[in-house]
Enzyme design. Structure first.
Site, PDB file in Angstrom:
ATOM      1  N   THR A  20      41.394 -47.803  26.860  1.00 18.75           N
ATOM      2  CA  THR A  20      41.661 -47.147  28.152  1.00 18.75           C
ATOM      3  C   THR A  20      40.661 -47.554  29.209  1.00 18.75           C
ATOM      4  O   THR A  20      40.986 -47.667  30.390  1.00 18.75           O
ATOM      5  CB  THR A  20      41.584 -45.610  27.973  1.00 18.75           C
ATOM      6  OG1 THR A  20      42.601 -45.238  27.063  1.00 18.75           O
ATOM      7  CG2 THR A  20      41.777 -44.867  29.274  1.00 18.75           C
ATOM      8  N   SER A  66      44.650 -48.788  18.819  1.00 23.11           N
ATOM      9  CA  SER A  66      45.579 -48.396  17.747  1.00 23.11           C
ATOM     10  C   SER A  66      46.004 -49.635  16.964  1.00 23.11           C
ATOM     11  O   SER A  66      46.515 -49.526  15.853  1.00 23.11           O
ATOM     12  CB  SER A  66      46.812 -47.713  18.328  1.00 23.11           C
ATOM     13  OG  SER A  66      46.390 -46.608  19.073  1.00 23.11           O
ATOM     14  N   ASP A  97      40.505 -44.329  20.385  1.00 19.21           N
ATOM     15  CA  ASP A  97      41.321 -43.846  19.262  1.00 19.21           C
ATOM     16  C   ASP A  97      40.756 -44.224  17.890  1.00 19.21           C
ATOM     17  O   ASP A  97      40.717 -43.399  16.984  1.00 19.21           O
ATOM     18  CB  ASP A  97      42.763 -44.376  19.376  1.00 19.21           C
ATOM     19  CG  ASP A  97      43.528 -43.690  20.502  1.00 19.21           C
ATOM     20  OD1 ASP A  97      43.021 -42.684  21.043  1.00 19.21           O
ATOM     21  OD2 ASP A  97      44.642 -44.158  20.844  1.00 19.21           O
TER      22      ASP A  97
HETATM   23  N1  ASP Z   1      44.873 -45.791  23.139  1.00 18.70           N
HETATM   24  C1  ASP Z   1      43.572 -46.044  23.690  1.00 18.70           C
HETATM   25  C2  ASP Z   1      42.813 -46.906  22.710  1.00 18.70           C
HETATM   26  O1  ASP Z   1      42.281 -46.399  21.772  1.00 18.70           O
HETATM   27  C3  ASP Z   1      42.866 -44.760  23.970  1.00 18.70           C
HETATM   28  C4  ASP Z   1      41.467 -44.896  24.520  1.00 18.70           C
HETATM   29  O2  ASP Z   1      40.951 -45.962  24.763  1.00 18.70           O
HETATM   30  O3  ASP Z   1      40.837 -43.876  24.750  1.00 18.70           O
HETATM   31  O4  ASP Z   1      42.760 -48.093  22.883  1.00 18.70           O
END
Ligand code: ASP
Length: 348
Positions: A20, A66, A97
């Site tokens: 993110t 992910s 994540d």
């Molecule tokens: N889906 C994102 C990831 O883990 C969530 C984040 O970065 O906070 O890459």
């Protein structure tokens, strides 16, 4: 850290994997997707004022974490090994994540680490007006650059998030919307950032006496059996009979307790007899497995279930993959699981 001439001699490597922290909203679909490091840098002009040298190794394309995998952990450990003598510290920008899994894996793969490897990311993208990305990145860089008597202050793999620095293999993402996304229930923070960054030196790992040793073999032939009241026998047997399975993390209740039903114990016994290691890790985020404390865990101990003590689930996954990759005997593997290797568990 005070601005001094010694600061300008510090060299850091930023490894941008994605997450993110470097995402923007796609106006057409309304979903978040990753952007390159150049766009991140444009949003934090302050980096240039920190006063130390840094270079960037950016993944192309950046990853949503992910999609993180053992292959990427091997790639990360290789990048660190290749650059180990050139840089004083490493900051890995990573999705939140699976950050605790990556930090745990790297802690086992990088034996005798003498330099900081600080993972960070954010809950809101850097391009948002209100965001946690800027503070997290700037302070993570400060921590990776922090030195005392010519040596790194934090020679370990850690996670910096929302004003706290945690040991990587003790951390857990526990909140999907608070800026405070991580905690470490069984080990105190290594540092807290306020007006100053306060390091809790007694809790930080000591500098190693031997040179860095990078382990690249990980074996993912593991499975997870999360116990719940009423768990059907077919579910337990389906997991324990997966072809090629070498170890199972059994997520149990409280201090390591599980049902005492005859069929359940029999299924576990058969799996252990076939050579599968069963590691008992509690579903609770705080506290430890204590096999034999209750009747409902005494049987587990008797049949040869191994205790995860106060290890997080994330550390258990990484440690099993690491130990299975070491090609050591099962007895030795089970001994090492219960032994702290990188500060990941407390033995009372
Ligand atoms: N889906 C994102 C990831 O883990 C969530 C984040 O970065 O906070 O890459």
């Amino acid at each position: 850290m005070p601005k001094s001439s010694s600061r300008s001699s510090v060299k850091l490597l930023i490894i941008y994997t994605g997450g993110t922290v470097g995402m923007v909203y796609d106006n057409a679909t309304g979903t978040l997707h990753p952007i390159g490091f150049k766009a991140i840098r444009e949003n934090i002009p302050e980096i240039a004022r920190l006063g130390f040298e840094y270079q960037v190794h950016a993944f192309n394309p950046p990853l949503d974490s992910s999609n993180m995998s053992p292959d990427v952990w091997v790639e990360l450990s290789s990048i660190i090994e290749k650059n180990y003598d050139i840089y004083d510290g490493f900051v890995i920008l990573h999705g939140s994540d699976t950050m605790a899994f990556t930090a745990s894996a790297l802690s086992f793969m990088l034996e005798n680490l003498g330099k900081p490897v600080v993972l960070t990311g954010s809950q809101l993208p850097i391009g948002e007006i209100r965001n946690d990305a800027k503070e997290n990145i700037i302070t993570a860089l400060e921590i990776a650059a922090a030195r005392e008597k010519g040596r790194a202050l934090v020679p370990e793999v850690c996670i910096y998030f929302d004003f706290q620095l945690f040991r990587g293999n003790r951390s857990k993402k526990y909140n999907a919307e608070k800026f405070e996304a991580f905690y470490s229930m069984n080990y105190p923070p290594l540092a807290e950032a306020g007006i100053e960054i306060k390091y809790k030196k007694p809790f930080i790992l000591k500098h190693p006496e031997k040179p860095l040793l990078v382990h690249r073999k990980l074996d993912p032939h593991i499975a997870v059996l999360k116990i719940f009241p009423g768990i059907p026998q077919e579910v337990v047997d389906a997991v324990l009979n997966i072809p090629g399975l070498k170890a199972v993390i059994m997520e149990t209740f409280g201090s390591g307790n599980a049902p005492t039903a005859g069929w359940f114990i029999e299924s576990l016994k058969n799996a252990i007899r076939k050579g599968i290691t069963i590691l008992d890790v509690t579903q609770c985020d705080g506290g430890a497995v204590e096999l034999g404390r209750y009747e409902t865990s005494a049987l587990l101990k008797e049949i040869g279930v191994v205790s995860g003590h106060d290890m997080t689930f994330e550390a258990a996954v990484a440690k099993l993959m690491f130990l299975l990759g070491q090609k050591i005997s099962r007895k030795e593997l089970e001994r090492q699981i219960e032994t702290p290797l990188r500060g990941e568990l407390t033995r009372g």
